[in-house]
Design a protein around this motif. Sequence first.
Motif, PDB file in Angstrom:
ATOM      1  N   UNK A 130       0.856  -1.181   0.000  1.00 17.09           N
ATOM      2  CA  UNK A 130       0.000   0.000   0.000  1.00 17.09           C
ATOM      3  C   UNK A 130       0.891   1.229   0.000  1.00 17.09           C
ATOM      4  N   UNK A 131       0.526   2.210  -0.816  1.00 17.98           N
ATOM      5  CA  UNK A 131       1.278   3.458  -0.891  1.00 17.98           C
ATOM      6  C   UNK A 131       0.290   4.626  -0.950  1.00 17.98           C
ATOM      7  N   UNK A 132       0.652   5.737  -0.328  1.00 19.42           N
ATOM      8  CA  UNK A 132      -0.172   6.935  -0.425  1.00 19.42           C
ATOM      9  C   UNK A 132       0.205   7.710  -1.682  1.00 19.42           C
ATOM     10  N   UNK A 148       2.132   7.952   5.453  1.00 21.14           N
ATOM     11  CA  UNK A 148       2.456   6.678   6.082  1.00 21.14           C
ATOM     12  C   UNK A 148       1.202   5.814   6.103  1.00 21.14           C
ATOM     13  N   UNK A 149       1.360   4.536   5.797  1.00 20.31           N
ATOM     14  CA  UNK A 149       0.210   3.653   5.710  1.00 20.31           C
ATOM     15  C   UNK A 149       0.611   2.238   6.051  1.00 20.31           C
ATOM     16  N   UNK A 150      -0.375   1.433   6.389  1.00 23.25           N
ATOM     17  CA  UNK A 150      -0.145   0.025   6.683  1.00 23.25           C
ATOM     18  C   UNK A 150      -1.363  -0.767   6.240  1.00 23.25           C
ATOM     19  N   UNK A 155      -4.930   6.554  -1.531  1.00 26.72           N
ATOM     20  CA  UNK A 155      -3.896   5.522  -1.437  1.00 26.72           C
ATOM     21  C   UNK A 155      -4.145   4.459  -2.504  1.00 26.72           C
ATOM     22  N   UNK A 156      -3.101   3.701  -2.798  1.00 27.89           N
ATOM     23  CA  UNK A 156      -3.172   2.627  -3.794  1.00 27.89           C
ATOM     24  C   UNK A 156      -2.801   1.311  -3.135  1.00 27.89           C
ATOM     25  N   UNK A 157      -3.686   0.347  -3.286  1.00 31.11           N
ATOM     26  CA  UNK A 157      -3.488  -0.982  -2.708  1.00 31.11           C
ATOM     27  C   UNK A 157      -3.266  -1.971  -3.847  1.00 31.11           C
ATOM     28  N   UNK A 158      -2.177  -2.716  -3.759  1.00 31.11           N
ATOM     29  CA  UNK A 158      -1.869  -3.705  -4.796  1.00 31.11           C
ATOM     30  C   UNK A 158      -1.656  -5.056  -4.122  1.00 31.11           C
ATOM     31  N   UNK A 159      -2.559  -5.989  -4.402  1.00 35.89           N
ATOM     32  CA  UNK A 159      -2.456  -7.355  -3.893  1.00 35.89           C
ATOM     33  C   UNK A 159      -2.262  -8.266  -5.093  1.00 35.89           C
TER      34      UNK A 159
END
Length: 471
Positions: free
Chosen positions: A193-195, A200-202, A250-254
């Motif tokens: 995950x990135x903003x 800062x992210x988790x 934010x961008x979430x990549x799974x």
Amino acid sequence: MPRHLCTTARSAAYTALLLALTVLLSLLAPMGTAQANPPAPPAATEDCPAFPLSAFGEAAPEGNTLTLPAEGTACYTFTVEKPGLHRLVKSGGNEVTITVHDGEEQVDCYDTDWGAGWCRLERTGAFTLRLTNSWDPSTVTFALTPLATDEGCTAQVPTDGNSAPFVARATAPTAVQCARLDAKPGERLTNTVTTTGYGQSTSWITDGTGARICPSRREDDNDGCVLPGNGPYRVLTQVTYAESGFPAEYTLKVRRISDPVGCTHVPLNTYNSAPTKVTPASGCKTFTAPRAGAYEVYGVDSSRTKLKVYDRAGKTVCSPWNGCELPAAGDYTVHTDDATLILDRASAAGCESAELGLYRSTFASAGEIDCVLLPLPAGARLAALAPLSGPAPRPDLTLFDARGAYVCGSDGLSDGTCALTGTAPFRLQASTDSADPATGPYPSRCTAPTPRAAARCSRPVTSPRRAHRPG
């Protein structure tokens, strides 16, 4: 005699009076004490206002922001409707401690792997939350989110290699976002995950419990998490800081790295050729290795970056900080949005033959690696010189034998101590990590059996190759 009898009578009367007074005082003493120290009235009931729990995606309720004075305290109550794991999050108030209480007993909200804020509330009903400030006046915001539910989760996030990343917005630093995963037990997934701006992210992969089901520490060198249990699976995310404020994108990549689907197949490259670009763009690429052995695997933008390489089971077979030795022929996967440059070091495809002397060439594409076949036998000694100053790009020189085994680097080549060990013909590779410029003619390099001979090289040997084919 009569006087003596009278005196005796008076003494007896005094004694009786003293005894009576003593008894009377002993009876009055407890009553006097009770009047002087009356029992304290029962303590007044604490005024602890109630607050609602936050659903997925919700910021803390308005009333959950308060300023505590130095060494001040506050309390709230809340009601649990569905027992299970709850996430306690605070923003600000670095010196403020928050605890949760079930009656008089404090609930353990500390996880040995993941730290504070993980509260297992195992019954329905009312609980108390207490805040204690240990320093100067401090403003704090807090929220409590039930995790053992999928209410408020977004639609399924795909895990295929060619699927678009999931983009969303976090409402506040106290909000927990939830997304369902299209995943099955036993699959190996990576999760990043990135903003969009600095922040800062988790995020963590979970099942129905909301707990982190992937280990905090890898027991081997493999990336990703092999999904345990039976699912269904979700990914929970927090953006804890955003420089530009909230809501924060934010961008979430799974990605599933075991048995990858939707990846683009790319060919191996040859020396002196451009990296491979694919259309349409894909962040997952597979390539086929014809044999076990040493390979060079890069992503290329304005310069080269070593890539991790995964086998079909999703296990990590090459890491960027080590050389890449593929264990067997077969298909392998890399994850990058950039062009790829993949070279089989046991192959001389694309190398050019050259005599000893002055050699000139050009990096026609960013990230390319040039190769020259040398007319020297095993056992010879070699010096290869390149100017240390002058216009960029300036090449880095490395020598390999015919099987792709490393022989010498720039230091040994420049001081003439490079002994040609291994199998001929030997290959001199020229490359650069320079990004400004990444292309253009590079200073001449000279190869000769000794440094003195190399320094006297004057006969130009210009590369006949100028046309570049895509890799």
